[in-house]
Design a protein around this motif. Structure first.
Motif, PDB file in Angstrom:
ATOM      1  N   ALA A  15       0.833  -1.208   0.000  1.00 29.76           N
ATOM      2  CA  ALA A  15       0.000   0.000   0.000  1.00 29.76           C
ATOM      3  C   ALA A  15       0.869   1.260   0.000  1.00 29.76           C
ATOM      4  CB  ALA A  15      -0.943  -0.006   1.204  1.00 29.76           C
ATOM      5  N   CYS A  16       1.957   1.253   0.759  1.00 30.94           N
ATOM      6  CA  CYS A  16       2.885   2.396   0.758  1.00 30.94           C
ATOM      7  C   CYS A  16       3.472   2.599  -0.630  1.00 30.94           C
ATOM      8  CB  CYS A  16       4.013   2.188   1.761  1.00 30.94           C
ATOM      9  SG  CYS A  16       3.556   2.408   3.479  1.00 30.94           S
ATOM     10  N   LEU A  17       3.871   1.503  -1.273  1.00 29.47           N
ATOM     11  CA  LEU A  17       4.437   1.599  -2.626  1.00 29.47           C
ATOM     12  C   LEU A  17       3.392   2.091  -3.617  1.00 29.47           C
ATOM     13  CD1 LEU A  17       6.597  -1.648  -2.721  1.00 29.47           C
ATOM     14  CD2 LEU A  17       7.390   0.711  -2.403  1.00 29.47           C
ATOM     15  N   ASP A  18       2.155   1.669  -3.442  1.00 23.79           N
ATOM     16  CA  ASP A  18       1.078   2.132  -4.318  1.00 23.79           C
ATOM     17  C   ASP A  18       0.868   3.641  -4.191  1.00 23.79           C
ATOM     18  OD1 ASP A  18       0.700  -0.448  -5.237  1.00 23.79           O
ATOM     19  OD2 ASP A  18      -1.097  -0.817  -4.008  1.00 23.79           O
ATOM     20  N   ARG A  19       1.106   4.198  -3.002  1.00 28.33           N
ATOM     21  CA  ARG A  19       1.017   5.655  -2.818  1.00 28.33           C
ATOM     22  C   ARG A  19       2.258   6.354  -3.354  1.00 28.33           C
ATOM     23  NH1 ARG A  19      -0.357   4.006   2.350  1.00 28.33           N
ATOM     24  NH2 ARG A  19       1.549   4.881   3.214  1.00 28.33           N
ATOM     25  N   LEU A  20       3.406   5.708  -3.242  1.00 29.86           N
ATOM     26  CA  LEU A  20       4.681   6.314  -3.613  1.00 29.86           C
ATOM     27  C   LEU A  20       4.889   6.405  -5.118  1.00 29.86           C
ATOM     28  CD1 LEU A  20       7.637   7.233  -2.999  1.00 29.86           C
ATOM     29  CD2 LEU A  20       8.229   4.806  -2.920  1.00 29.86           C
ATOM     30  N   LEU A  21       4.599   5.350  -5.838  1.00 35.36           N
ATOM     31  CA  LEU A  21       5.028   5.247  -7.232  1.00 35.36           C
ATOM     32  C   LEU A  21       4.319   6.189  -8.198  1.00 35.36           C
ATOM     33  CD1 LEU A  21       5.807   1.447  -7.352  1.00 35.36           C
ATOM     34  CD2 LEU A  21       7.384   3.362  -7.084  1.00 35.36           C
ATOM     35  N   PRO A  22       2.992   6.424  -8.084  1.00 36.11           N
ATOM     36  CA  PRO A  22       2.384   7.420  -8.985  1.00 36.11           C
ATOM     37  C   PRO A  22       2.979   8.804  -8.685  1.00 36.11           C
ATOM     38  CG  PRO A  22       0.692   6.052  -7.985  1.00 36.11           C
ATOM     39  CD  PRO A  22       1.979   5.756  -7.265  1.00 36.11           C
ATOM     40  N   GLY A  23       3.473   9.470  -9.683  1.00 34.94           N
ATOM     41  CA  GLY A  23       4.064  10.791  -9.509  1.00 34.94           C
ATOM     42  C   GLY A  23       5.480  10.779  -8.960  1.00 34.94           C
ATOM     43  N   PHE A  24       6.084   9.603  -8.831  1.00 29.85           N
ATOM     44  CA  PHE A  24       7.432   9.477  -8.278  1.00 29.85           C
ATOM     45  C   PHE A  24       8.425  10.344  -9.048  1.00 29.85           C
ATOM     46  CE2 PHE A  24      11.633   7.683  -7.924  1.00 29.85           C
ATOM     47  CZ  PHE A  24      11.730   7.215  -6.633  1.00 29.85           C
ATOM     48  N   GLU A  25       8.448  10.200 -10.370  1.00 27.03           N
ATOM     49  CA  GLU A  25       9.439  10.912 -11.180  1.00 27.03           C
ATOM     50  C   GLU A  25       9.253  12.420 -11.103  1.00 27.03           C
ATOM     51  OE1 GLU A  25      11.528  10.729 -15.575  1.00 27.03           O
ATOM     52  OE2 GLU A  25       9.800   9.451 -15.156  1.00 27.03           O
ATOM     53  N   VAL A  26       8.017  12.880 -11.111  1.00 25.49           N
ATOM     54  CA  VAL A  26       7.752  14.320 -11.010  1.00 25.49           C
ATOM     55  C   VAL A  26       8.221  14.843  -9.658  1.00 25.49           C
ATOM     56  CG1 VAL A  26       5.896  16.031 -10.857  1.00 25.49           C
ATOM     57  CG2 VAL A  26       5.833  14.272 -12.632  1.00 25.49           C
ATOM     58  N   ARG A  27       7.937  14.086  -8.623  1.00 26.31           N
ATOM     59  CA  ARG A  27       8.267  14.516  -7.259  1.00 26.31           C
ATOM     60  C   ARG A  27       9.767  14.470  -6.964  1.00 26.31           C
ATOM     61  NH1 ARG A  27       5.875  11.109  -2.391  1.00 26.31           N
ATOM     62  NH2 ARG A  27       7.433  11.689  -0.882  1.00 26.31           N
ATOM     63  N   LEU A  28      10.439  13.397  -7.443  1.00 24.11           N
ATOM     64  CA  LEU A  28      11.839  13.210  -7.061  1.00 24.11           C
ATOM     65  C   LEU A  28      12.836  13.467  -8.182  1.00 24.11           C
ATOM     66  CD1 LEU A  28      11.286  10.094  -4.804  1.00 24.11           C
ATOM     67  CD2 LEU A  28      11.816  12.421  -4.082  1.00 24.11           C
ATOM     68  N   GLY A  29      12.348  13.626  -9.417  1.00 26.38           N
ATOM     69  CA  GLY A  29      13.229  14.004 -10.505  1.00 26.38           C
ATOM     70  C   GLY A  29      13.917  12.863 -11.229  1.00 26.38           C
ATOM     71  N   TYR A  30      13.578  11.647 -10.943  1.00 26.39           N
ATOM     72  CA  TYR A  30      14.141  10.489 -11.647  1.00 26.39           C
ATOM     73  C   TYR A  30      13.097   9.372 -11.627  1.00 26.39           C
ATOM     74  CZ  TYR A  30      15.213   8.867  -6.886  1.00 26.39           C
ATOM     75  OH  TYR A  30      15.133   8.495  -5.567  1.00 26.39           O
ATOM     76  N   PRO A  31      13.150   8.473 -12.593  1.00 26.91           N
ATOM     77  CA  PRO A  31      12.153   7.401 -12.629  1.00 26.91           C
ATOM     78  C   PRO A  31      12.417   6.370 -11.523  1.00 26.91           C
ATOM     79  CG  PRO A  31      13.730   7.104 -14.402  1.00 26.91           C
ATOM     80  CD  PRO A  31      14.068   8.418 -13.733  1.00 26.91           C
ATOM     81  N   PRO A  32      11.357   5.767 -11.004  1.00 28.70           N
ATOM     82  CA  PRO A  32      11.555   4.771  -9.951  1.00 28.70           C
ATOM     83  C   PRO A  32      12.117   3.474 -10.509  1.00 28.70           C
ATOM     84  CG  PRO A  32       9.249   4.823 -10.581  1.00 28.70           C
ATOM     85  CD  PRO A  32       9.934   5.939 -11.328  1.00 28.70           C
ATOM     86  N   GLY A  33      12.841   2.762  -9.666  1.00 30.04           N
ATOM     87  CA  GLY A  33      13.278   1.416 -10.007  1.00 30.04           C
ATOM     88  C   GLY A  33      12.099   0.460  -9.863  1.00 30.04           C
ATOM     89  N   ARG A  34      12.387  -0.803 -10.002  1.00 30.46           N
ATOM     90  CA  ARG A  34      11.331  -1.822  -9.895  1.00 30.46           C
ATOM     91  C   ARG A  34      11.140  -2.208  -8.425  1.00 30.46           C
ATOM     92  NH1 ARG A  34      11.759  -7.593 -10.215  1.00 30.46           N
ATOM     93  NH2 ARG A  34       9.689  -8.453 -10.487  1.00 30.46           N
ATOM     94  N   HIS A  35      10.077  -1.721  -7.828  1.00 32.35           N
ATOM     95  CA  HIS A  35       9.751  -2.023  -6.436  1.00 32.35           C
ATOM     96  C   HIS A  35       8.765  -3.177  -6.405  1.00 32.35           C
ATOM     97  CE1 HIS A  35      11.167   2.105  -6.243  1.00 32.35           C
ATOM     98  NE2 HIS A  35      11.474   1.861  -4.991  1.00 32.35           N
ATOM     99  N   MET A  36       8.996  -4.142  -5.511  1.00 35.69           N
ATOM    100  CA  MET A  36       8.030  -5.226  -5.396  1.00 35.69           C
ATOM    101  C   MET A  36       8.221  -6.002  -4.101  1.00 35.69           C
ATOM    102  SD  MET A  36       9.098  -8.541  -6.023  1.00 35.69           S
ATOM    103  CE  MET A  36      10.575  -9.313  -6.541  1.00 35.69           C
ATOM    104  N   VAL A  37       7.093  -6.565  -3.673  1.00 32.38           N
ATOM    105  CA  VAL A  37       7.065  -7.507  -2.564  1.00 32.38           C
ATOM    106  C   VAL A  37       6.534  -8.790  -3.175  1.00 32.38           C
ATOM    107  CG1 VAL A  37       6.113  -8.043  -0.293  1.00 32.38           C
ATOM    108  CG2 VAL A  37       6.619  -5.663  -0.900  1.00 32.38           C
ATOM    109  N   GLY A  38       7.410  -9.778  -3.347  1.00 33.45           N
ATOM    110  CA  GLY A  38       7.055 -11.005  -4.045  1.00 33.45           C
ATOM    111  C   GLY A  38       6.181 -11.929  -3.224  1.00 33.45           C
ATOM    112  N   GLY A  39       5.508 -12.829  -3.915  1.00 35.86           N
ATOM    113  CA  GLY A  39       4.693 -13.854  -3.272  1.00 35.86           C
ATOM    114  C   GLY A  39       5.568 -14.922  -2.640  1.00 35.86           C
ATOM    115  N   MET A  40       4.976 -16.003  -2.249  1.00 31.85           N
ATOM    116  CA  MET A  40       5.707 -17.057  -1.544  1.00 31.85           C
ATOM    117  C   MET A  40       6.740 -17.728  -2.443  1.00 31.85           C
ATOM    118  SD  MET A  40       2.442 -19.582  -1.231  1.00 31.85           S
ATOM    119  CE  MET A  40       3.222 -21.072  -0.743  1.00 31.85           C
ATOM    120  N   ALA A  41       7.762 -18.279  -1.797  1.00 34.56           N
ATOM    121  CA  ALA A  41       8.815 -18.999  -2.521  1.00 34.56           C
ATOM    122  C   ALA A  41       8.254 -20.326  -3.017  1.00 34.56           C
ATOM    123  CB  ALA A  41      10.007 -19.243  -1.607  1.00 34.56           C
ATOM    124  N   GLY A  42       8.682 -20.751  -4.190  1.00 36.90           N
ATOM    125  CA  GLY A  42       8.285 -22.054  -4.707  1.00 36.90           C
ATOM    126  C   GLY A  42       8.851 -23.167  -3.833  1.00 36.90           C
TER     127      GLY A  42
END
Length: 173
Positions: A15-42
């Protein structure tokens, strides 16, 4: 640590990432990297963890979350995929602390994070240091306990994501 805590952590950080990523580049001046919280390990990757002698808390974590990638939070924080945990370079630490450990996370500045094989043990911050035959040695004062246990580490990581989403600045772990 239980499954409910891990599910809540994953949902809150996502949820924090969902709030952070829209407008990230405008706000911080660079595009965001790939942020993720993965599902369970196989199953195969999860089973391979047994060779590392992980704590019960770390095993419970990997039952729910395979990996975490937060490249723009602070210098970047990464909870490693079990495949990387198994290919460990560090099996024990010596110096300010002595313990058999499992390295499970890192930051973008070369610092590793390791937890002892005993559930409820501290999480250590391992700045760049000497590694010989799987033994990490350092007298660096940054070689320290960063959290009382894995839950404490995950709470601090959660807080860093929340603060960064709100302010654009993140504290150190």
């Amino acid at each position: 640590m239980d499954g409910a805590y891990i599910r809540r952590w994953r949902e809150d950080v996502t949820a924090c990432l969902d709030r952070l990523l829209p407008g990230f580049e405008v706000r911080l001046g660079y595009p965001p990297g790939r942020h993720m919280v993965g599902g369970m390990a196989g199953e195969e990757r999860f089973a391979s963890l047994a060779s590392t002698r992980p704590s019960g808390d770390l095993l419970e974590w990997y039952r729910q979350v395979r990996e975490v990638s937060l490249p723009d939070i602070g210098s970047g924080y990464f909870v490693h995929d079990p495949g990387l945990v198994v290919r460990r370079e560090v099996a024990s630490v010596r110096g300010r602390f002595t313990a058999d450990v499992v390295v499970f996370a890192s930051d973008g500045g070369g610092t590793l994070f390791a937890v002892s094989a005993v559930t409820g043990s501290p999480v250590y911050r391992l700045p760049a240091g000497e590694i010989v035959a799987g033994v990490y040695r350092s007298d660096d004062p940054r070689f320290d306990v960063v959290a009382e246990d894995l839950t404490g580490f995950l709470d601090r990581l959660h807080d860093a994501v929340e603060v960064f989403a709100a302010t654009g600045a993140a504290g150190d772990l």
